[in-house]
Design a protein around this motif. Sequence first.
Motif, mmCIF file in Angstrom:
data_model
loop_
_atom_site.group_PDB
_atom_site.id
_atom_site.type_symbol
_atom_site.label_atom_id
_atom_site.label_comp_id
_atom_site.label_asym_id
_atom_site.label_seq_id
_atom_site.Cartn_x
_atom_site.Cartn_y
_atom_site.Cartn_z
ATOM 1 N N GLN A 1 0.849 -1.191 0.000
ATOM 2 C CA GLN A 1 0.000 0.000 0.000
ATOM 3 C C GLN A 1 0.877 1.231 0.000
ATOM 4 O OE1 GLN A 1 -2.592 -0.131 3.347
ATOM 5 N NE2 GLN A 1 -4.352 -0.466 2.038
ATOM 6 N N ALA A 2 0.477 2.220 -0.785
ATOM 7 C CA ALA A 2 1.265 3.452 -0.809
ATOM 8 C C ALA A 2 1.004 4.245 0.458
ATOM 9 C CB ALA A 2 0.870 4.275 -2.030
ATOM 10 N N PRO A 3 1.880 5.189 0.779
ATOM 11 C CA PRO A 3 1.634 6.039 1.952
ATOM 12 C C PRO A 3 0.319 6.800 1.810
ATOM 13 C CG PRO A 3 3.714 6.594 0.896
ATOM 14 C CD PRO A 3 3.189 5.415 0.184
ATOM 15 N N MET A 4 -0.215 7.245 2.947
ATOM 16 C CA MET A 4 -1.556 7.821 2.978
ATOM 17 C C MET A 4 -1.656 9.082 2.128
ATOM 18 S SD MET A 4 -4.518 7.375 4.043
ATOM 19 C CE MET A 4 -5.207 6.784 5.533
ATOM 20 N N ALA B 1 -2.964 8.496 -1.321
ATOM 21 C CA ALA B 1 -4.408 8.301 -1.454
ATOM 22 C C ALA B 1 -5.129 9.642 -1.389
ATOM 23 C CB ALA B 1 -4.916 7.365 -0.363
ATOM 24 N N VAL B 2 -4.682 10.502 -0.457
ATOM 25 C CA VAL B 2 -5.332 11.814 -0.324
ATOM 26 C C VAL B 2 -5.183 12.607 -1.619
ATOM 27 C CG1 VAL B 2 -5.227 13.985 0.918
ATOM 28 C CG2 VAL B 2 -5.032 11.871 2.167
ATOM 29 N N PHE C 1 -7.497 11.326 -4.345
ATOM 30 C CA PHE C 1 -8.874 11.821 -4.227
ATOM 31 C C PHE C 1 -8.968 13.284 -4.595
ATOM 32 C CE2 PHE C 1 -11.057 8.255 -3.009
ATOM 33 C CZ PHE C 1 -10.399 7.564 -2.011
#
Lengths: 507, 192
Positions: free
Chosen positions: A12-15, A18-19, A22
């Motif tokens: 999973q990529a760092p958060m 994802a932000v 979006f």
Amino acid sequence: LYKKTFIEHFEQAPMYVAVLTFLGFGVGTIFGYLRDFMRAWGLEKRNVATEREQQKDFVPLYQDFENFYTRNLYMRIRDNWNRPICSVPGPQFDLMERVTDDYNWTFRFTGRTIKNVINMGSYNYLGFAETDVNALKTVTIELQKYGTGICSTRQEMGTLDKHVELEKLVAKFLGVEDAMVFGMGFATNSMNIPALVGKGCLILSDELNHTSLVLGARLSGATIRIFKHNNMQSLEKLLRDAIIYGQPRSHRAWRKIIILVEGIYSMEGSIVRLPEIVSLKKKYKAYLYLDEAHSIGAVGATGRGVVEYFGMSPDDVDVLMGTFTKSFGAAGGYIAGKKDLVDFLRTHSHSAVYATSMCPPVAEQIIRAMKCLMGQDGTTQGLQRVRQLGKNTRYFRRRLHEMGFIIYGNDDSPVVPLLLYMPGKIGAFARRMLEKNIGVVVVGFPATPITESRARFCVSAAHTREMLDTVLNALDELGDFLHLKYSRYSKSSHPELYEETRLELED
Amino acid sequence: MYVWVLAHRPGKSLYSPISGSVVLPARFEMLCNLFYRIKMNVGVAHSEVNPNTRVMNSRGMWLTYALGVGMLHIVLLSIPFFSVPVAWTLTNVIHNLGMYVFLHAVKGTPFETPDQGKARLLTHWEQLDYGVQFTSSRKFFTISPIILYFLASFYTKYDPTHFILNTTSLLTVLIPKLPQLHGVRIFGINKY
């Protein structure tokens, strides 16, 4: 259970990634609304098909909103898909150059061809997509002899000696009793699953199964339950619940329980956990249907697919299905297994009754490719191809891991999805790779989950080390430029520097 | 382009949780909701019929949403004409307006789905998790306007005008989220 280590990565990529993804979609959506507003009020030219003025008072022909994504996001980067090619899609191909004057709404050809673009998108795993005249000699002979098509179904007049020869060869190749071939790979799944299961049966299918399996399952009328991708706990839970509770309201036992899985999943690059599934199936007495569309010819020491890759016997799998489209450079599919099963399919399959059979030149191409793989044509070329594919796969994946990209899937699968995450990077990546003369396939939402847009590479045995190095160097540069190297577990991005410091410290 | 091969159980709404059958563990219920929803998805890498239902559960969505509201508030606070109470009330009102428009006014999906238009008349809120109520995303998006309301009430020092504004705007965003109003269109507004 597993004879060699089974390593799969789904990092999973760092958060913040994802932000930002979006945010990217949010900005795209807001601008989409703005542009729709301007188009509605006549401030901007309307490029989509619209109804005539007189029809405006009628019920609308189509929903505007359903096209929102296509209009406002897909159109912006549409030039990265459906690119016309003008050569055989081997390890390199020629593209027709096309430009757009109105931001991808229409294209026009400049007349030039971009030559020798490295092809990282075709499912050409063993490199049989070639136009070498000598190689295809037998195919041309068969074409002259039999013609192009058979206008009949298998059961009427469509079974030729070529089909019998091909089926015997496929059965021998896989190590099973008998096999049956069909003209279309998709139809092999969708027409045969309804023949095998029906109402009152239970189908347990993986989350990420291909459309053909889903359609076949739907057409059969059986109950379908989905287990999480490659997750054996989920599958076991479903099996136990099925056996304990039986059919939904009557609680009778299920007539048949069949597990539908694929050998290699084409979007994730993951390989099925076959040993565990076989042990589960034996424990709970279910049947196993293995779709080896991408894995036949591509994995295994001699190219016999995932069954050989895990060192298992083909008797463990009840229905072995595969396609000839990916590794054999042809078209069509097969179903192999026990003789009773194949005889049943010869009489009961929808494809055998209604669909035309495979055409002879294609059958000859498969025969030639399979004989090459089995070594029956007198050379070791087949084995060399399989070995080269394995080498290429391992090299490519190792280098990508070292560079720091996030790659999904098993270390031995020739399908390599490279995660891009942000919608803006999808277009940028594909375009810049084309500028560097490399053709890639990119996928985004809604075909993948919203945060996981990716570029998918298909390594081929026909790729030479130089081609792979060109691609890897281009990826290195592009990864730095677009900031795609999100992996936190990369071994080392510059191993030569590490070597230098070690020598220095030893002083 | 899409082959329509759907046949769902007659008389059963596709967007209501399975009822009247065996009591199944909660985790299994999600899988059960997919029993009658297996269709052909051309060109996609998953068997998810309507990706819109899963968007709010994606990793990072809640954080993005919270950061977005924070950013809005900071922008409003930076405008020199607005005092702190006005900025808070404006944040609350604009946030609720945005939430109403995107979750309760816009219907359908921005892309074609293979569910033969089951979701076309449903707002995003009604599509979440295929109509299953009280999932974590629904709870989060119900609680966040309430928290914003508390903060706004505090920072406006419970002034009557601000109170009326904040409360009405909170109600416009809370009432559509009630499970009893799932699929309800008052006076036929926003029906088609």
